[in-house]
Design an enzyme around this catalytic site. Structure first.
Site, mmCIF file in Angstrom:
data_model
loop_
_atom_site.group_PDB
_atom_site.id
_atom_site.type_symbol
_atom_site.label_atom_id
_atom_site.label_comp_id
_atom_site.label_asym_id
_atom_site.label_seq_id
_atom_site.Cartn_x
_atom_site.Cartn_y
_atom_site.Cartn_z
ATOM 1 N N HIS A 120 33.294 45.354 26.052
ATOM 2 C CA HIS A 120 34.094 45.349 25.609
ATOM 3 C C HIS A 120 35.018 45.891 23.876
ATOM 4 C CE1 HIS A 120 35.383 42.271 28.967
ATOM 5 N NE2 HIS A 120 33.687 41.866 29.125
ATOM 6 N N SER A 153 32.430 38.024 25.494
ATOM 7 C CA SER A 153 32.630 38.289 26.239
ATOM 8 C C SER A 153 34.187 37.543 26.804
ATOM 9 C CB SER A 153 32.584 39.169 27.779
ATOM 10 O OG SER A 153 31.486 38.469 27.773
ATOM 11 N N LYS A 196 35.630 49.469 31.471
ATOM 12 C CA LYS A 196 36.764 48.417 31.149
ATOM 13 C C LYS A 196 38.114 49.714 30.103
ATOM 14 C CE LYS A 196 33.994 44.403 30.629
ATOM 15 N NZ LYS A 196 32.496 44.959 31.334
#
Length: 391
Positions: free
Chosen positions: A208, A180, A239
């Protein structure tokens, strides 16, 4: 002095070191341009990779779910809080990830707490990349398992750890799929090969990578064509998926075991109907709209190359996460503040999130950023970068 007065002293020390900050308070929804303190600024820090937080299909799904089910589930999943849309979400999520089953949690953080806290016991060992996310670290801390930390992506060190772990009942390797803070990708094929050689379990956290790597954003396992060779895929729904929540995808036995033993699942009220419905719709949009990911990657690759050409240190970035390494914590925070003056929001990230000499602003390029947006950001970065001697 009472027992909490020392907090003020520590806060003052953080201010002196340049590490003190409070959250920005936004006056508009997530998007490339947002309103902060009455002023429109270019948002370059959001994890909304594909722009789904404002997608009309997700919003309509949420509204329809509220009309049908109300605003809450009223219970934990194992009592009266499992709705049919929770089960449908898990079925389609498992199919999307290429696994037998999936279980949804309230967040990616609680997923890691639930998985590690449930599966690891004192006669097990967990082997973790040094730059894994804090939720992985905290999840491991909840267990009595032995711990081995290998230097970031160092496969020789991982093999040494595996070689020395033969006496444990269960050897458990965990890695982020995309890291990240640096935006680099885990060497998952090498990790899987070592795991198979030393009879270890592989768990990859795709926080991610979900929606970013792989076909239609199916994740790191799909990106490297490793289906059937990764035991547990963990991820977030907050996300690229655009909503909130987390999941663990793997075997049906894993799902049923977590239902019975994972404390965050057992003792937390289930996702609201609107959240579950919009997450379900997001998975369907991902399947049907590969162009979103294609645009995100095209924009990110071009922008990274431009920043590198300007002379910025973007570290090991190879994804839409693009750090600009500044170094000193105080300088990093001043750099971020000056960018905001120029109309670009990119908060400083400093110790203890990253190493003391590796302060950076972390930029995230999304599918929603236009060419004009990125040109604006580049111009601001060049202006401030020259003033700080970074380029």
């Amino acid at each position: 002095m009472n027992g909490l007065d020392d907090l003020k002293l520590e806060l003052e020390e953080w201010k002196r070191q340049g590490r003190y900050r409070l959250p920005a308070v936004w006056e508009s929804g997530s998007g490339p341009w947002m309103v902060l303190n009455g002023r429109k600024v270019l948002q370059m820090a959001s994890n909304n990779y594909l722009g789904l937080t404002d997608h009309p299909r997700l919003k309509q799904a949420a509204i329809a779910a509220i009309e049908r089910y109300g605003v809450g589930s009223g219970s934990v999943r194992t009592i009266a809080g499992t709705l049919d849309i929770h089960e449908q979400l898990e079925l389609e999520l498992a199919d999307f990830k290429g696994t037998e089953a999936a279980l949804v949690f309230q967040s990616g953080f609680t997923t890691n707490q639930g998985v590690f806290g449930t599966l690891l016991q004192e006669n097990d060992v967990v082997i973790s990349d040094a730059l894994n996310h804090a939720s992985i670290i905290d999840g491991i801390r909840l267990t009595k398992a032995a711990r081995r930390i290998y230097p970031h992506k160092e496969m020789n060190a991982l093999e040494d750890a595996l070689r020395g772990a033969s006496g444990y009942r269960r050897r458990f390797i965990v890695t982020d799929g995309v890291f990240s803070m640096d935006g680099d990708i885990a060497p998952l094929p090498e990790i899987v090969a070592l795991a198979e050689r030393y009879d270890a379990i592989v768990c990859v956290d795709d926080a991610h990578a979900s929606g970013v790597l792989g076909r239609c954003g199916k994740g790191t396992t799909d990106h490297f064509s490793l289906h059937g060779r990764v035991h547990i895929q963990i991820g977030t729904l907050s996300k690229a998926v655009g909503v909130v929540g987390g999941y663990a995808a793997g075997s049906q036995a894993l799902k049923e075991y977590l239902i019975h033993k994972a404390r965050p699942f057992l003792f937390s009220t289930s996702q609201t109907p609107a959240v579950a419905a919009s997450c379900l719709e997001a998975i369907r949009v991902l399947r049907e709209s590969p162009e979103l990911g294609e645009r995100m990657w095209a924009q990110a690759d071009r922008f990274r190359a431009e920043l590198q050409a300007d002379g910025f240190d973007t570290g090991d970035s190879e994804t839409p996460i693009i750090p600009i390494v500044v170094g000193d914590a105080a300088d990093t925070m001043r750099f971020s503040a000056q960018l905001l003056e120029e109309g670009v929001f990119a908060p400083g990230i400093v110790y203890p999130t990253v190493a003391a000499d590796k302060g950076r602003v972390r930029l995230i390029v999304t599918a929603a950023h236009s060419d004009e947006d990125l040109a604006f950001a580049r111009a601001a970065l060049r202006e401030v970068g020259r003033a700080f001697g970074l380029i």
